[in-house]
Design a protein around this motif. Structure first.
Motif, short mmCIF file in Angstrom:
data_model
loop_
_atom_site.label_atom_id
_atom_site.label_comp_id
_atom_site.label_asym_id
_atom_site.label_seq_id
_atom_site.Cartn_x
_atom_site.Cartn_y
_atom_site.Cartn_z
N LYS A 285 -18.36 4.79 -9.09
CA LYS A 285 -17.00 5.27 -8.47
C LYS A 285 -15.89 5.29 -9.11
N ARG B 205 -11.69 -1.18 4.92
CA ARG B 205 -12.12 -1.85 3.61
C ARG B 205 -11.04 -1.88 2.70
N ALA C 185 -18.36 0.46 -9.19
CA ALA C 185 -17.06 1.48 -9.50
C ALA C 185 -17.08 1.26 -11.17
N ARG D 198 -11.47 3.17 3.75
CA ARG D 198 -11.65 3.59 5.00
C ARG D 198 -11.95 2.36 6.04
N ASN E 210 -9.53 -2.02 -4.39
CA ASN E 210 -8.89 -2.84 -5.71
C ASN E 210 -7.78 -1.95 -6.44
N SER F 67 0.97 -1.28 0.10
CA SER F 67 0.03 -0.01 0.00
C SER F 67 0.89 1.35 0.04
N THR F 68 0.67 2.34 -0.82
CA THR F 68 1.26 3.42 -0.77
C THR F 68 1.28 4.08 0.43
N ASN G 149 -15.51 11.13 0.83
CA ASN G 149 -14.36 10.70 -0.01
C ASN G 149 -14.43 10.04 -1.44
N GLN H 153 -1.40 -2.01 -6.33
CA GLN H 153 -0.92 -2.24 -4.97
C GLN H 153 -1.47 -3.80 -4.72
N ASN I 121 -9.48 5.29 -10.73
CA ASN I 121 -9.19 4.28 -11.85
C ASN I 121 -9.34 4.96 -13.26
N ARG J 205 -5.82 0.00 0.42
CA ARG J 205 -6.98 0.08 1.41
C ARG J 205 -7.87 1.27 1.43
C1 BT5 Z 1 -11.90 4.93 -0.30
O1 BT5 Z 1 -12.45 4.15 0.82
O2 BT5 Z 1 -12.53 5.40 -1.25
C2 BT5 Z 1 -10.33 5.37 -0.22
C3 BT5 Z 1 -9.57 4.37 -1.28
C4 BT5 Z 1 -8.22 5.22 -1.25
C5 BT5 Z 1 -7.42 4.41 -1.92
C6 BT5 Z 1 -6.03 4.86 -2.18
S1 BT5 Z 1 -5.11 4.26 -3.53
C7 BT5 Z 1 -3.48 4.90 -3.09
C8 BT5 Z 1 -3.60 5.14 -1.29
N1 BT5 Z 1 -3.14 3.77 -0.68
C9 BT5 Z 1 -4.12 2.80 -0.29
O3 BT5 Z 1 -3.71 1.79 0.21
N2 BT5 Z 1 -5.15 3.45 -0.21
C10 BT5 Z 1 -5.14 4.72 -0.68
P1 BT5 Z 1 -14.05 3.75 0.98
O4 BT5 Z 1 -14.80 4.96 0.92
O5 BT5 Z 1 -13.91 3.03 2.22
O6 BT5 Z 1 -14.07 2.84 -0.02
C11 BT5 Z 1 -13.83 1.50 -0.24
C12 BT5 Z 1 -14.96 1.01 -0.97
O7 BT5 Z 1 -14.88 1.21 -2.31
C13 BT5 Z 1 -14.69 -0.84 -1.17
O8 BT5 Z 1 -15.54 -1.39 0.01
C14 BT5 Z 1 -15.42 -1.07 -2.36
O9 BT5 Z 1 -16.77 -1.15 -2.16
C15 BT5 Z 1 -15.25 0.01 -3.18
N3 BT5 Z 1 -13.91 0.01 -3.87
C16 BT5 Z 1 -13.06 -0.91 -3.79
N4 BT5 Z 1 -11.84 -0.72 -4.88
C17 BT5 Z 1 -12.27 0.15 -5.54
C18 BT5 Z 1 -11.96 0.95 -6.85
N5 BT5 Z 1 -10.57 0.76 -7.43
N6 BT5 Z 1 -12.84 1.81 -7.41
C19 BT5 Z 1 -13.94 2.10 -6.95
N7 BT5 Z 1 -14.57 1.66 -5.68
C20 BT5 Z 1 -13.57 0.73 -5.18
#
Ligand code: BT5
Length: 254
Positions: free
Chosen positions: A127, A66, A158, A63, A69, A33-34, A119, A57, A146, A61
């Motif tokens: 998304k 969760r 998404a 929030r 991807n 993870s970054t 967010n 990655q 994405n 991760r």
């Molecule tokens: C977010 O969390 O939307 C914050 C994501 C932040 C990711 C970045 S990538 C660079 C940095 N390094 C990391 O490890 N993380 C940060 P949240 O609101 O909790 O949304 C997560 C939810 O979005 C998941 O439970 C899925 O339902 C959905 N999801 C997962 N991967 C996705 C994707 N690539 N695109 C759109 N939705 C996704």
């Protein structure tokens, strides 16, 4: 720690010229993870503006535990900030970064993304980006976009910019994001959330829409009204009461 990719760093550096945030740059083909890398860099003294970029990655991760991807085709960034404002204001950085993200996407693709508080970034009801703010020894802001990701590798709600007809070069998008976030972060540092709130209004996709919110074990339903002066979401609850929700305390279900 994973091995940096000098060729990737050279390509990205071209697009980061003139951006106050985005240096020093650490770019990788693949990381866990970054966020983890950025926190480790903070522990070894990384300055404000340090940027971690990854093309994929393994353990991205979101929030509240969760997963995010993170297959190829996306942009995965973590930016180190050392804000001078009080820690209680830190969650506002999620909206500062959201504003920079939608403006960078709009600038490069012509699409008009919306921010779903606090967010999420949506294009055409999908998304396409998410933001994560973690405060430890410094603040790390994580952004996943994405860009050209195969939608088959993403969750149901998404989408990717390319699949939605809004293709962009991932390196130029990173550069545009860094420039936007640097200028809004400076505004926020000097003047607080007020100007950010005004700039955000046209991009907010939720106002007037029904929302379901969970805060701890409580669940609320109502209509999203506005952002308040601290970045909280003001909701008129179905009970008739009005309530403001903090970024950190809630999950927005719809
Ligand atoms: C977010 O969390 O939307 C914050 C994501 C932040 C990711 C970045 S990538 C660079 C940095 N390094 C990391 O490890 N993380 C940060 P949240 O609101 O909790 O949304 C997560 C939810 O979005 C998941 O439970 C899925 O339902 C959905 N999801 C997962 N991967 C996705 C994707 N690539 N695109 C759109 N939705 C996704």
């Amino acid at each position: 720690m994973e091995t940096r990719d000098p060729a990737l760093e050279t390509r990205l550096t071209e697009h980061l010229r003139g951006a106050r945030l985005g240096q020093p740059l650490y770019a990788f083909q693949r990381v866990g993870s970054t966020m983890e890398i950025a926190h480790a860099l903070v522990a070894s003294g990384a300055p404000e503006g340090a940027l971690v970029f990854a093309a994929r990655q393994n353990r991205g991760r979101g929030r509240l535990g969760r997963a995010w991807n993170s297959p190829e085709g996306g942009v995965y960034l973590s930016l180190v900030l050392r804000p001078s404002r009080p820690p209680a204001d830190t969650p506002q950085l999620s909206l500062v970064a959201g504003l920079a993200t939608v403006q960078a996407i709009q600038q490069l693709t012509g699409a008009f993304p919306v921010i779903r508080w606090p967010n999420d970034v949506f294009v055409s009801d999908r998304k396409v980006a998410g933001i994560l703010v973690e405060a430890r020894a410094a603040v790390v802001v994580g952004i996943g976009i994405n860009v050209a990701t195969d939608p088959g590798q993403l969750p149901k709600q998404a989408g990717s910019l390319a699949a939605l007809g809004a293709s962009a070069d991932p390196y130029r998008l990173t550069g545009a994001f860094c420039r936007q976030v640097a200028s809004w972060y400076d505004v926020w540092a000097r003047e607080g959330f007020g100007p950010i709130r005004n700039a955000l209004r046209p991009w907010m996709g939720l106002f007037g829409r029904p929302v379901h919110i969970t805060a701890g074990t409580h669940r609320f339903e109502g209509t999203a009204q506005d952002l308040d002066g601290q970045g909280r979401l003001v909701v008129r609850l179905d009970s008739g009461m009005q309530r403001a929700f903090e970024v950190g305390e809630v999950a927005l279900l719809r």
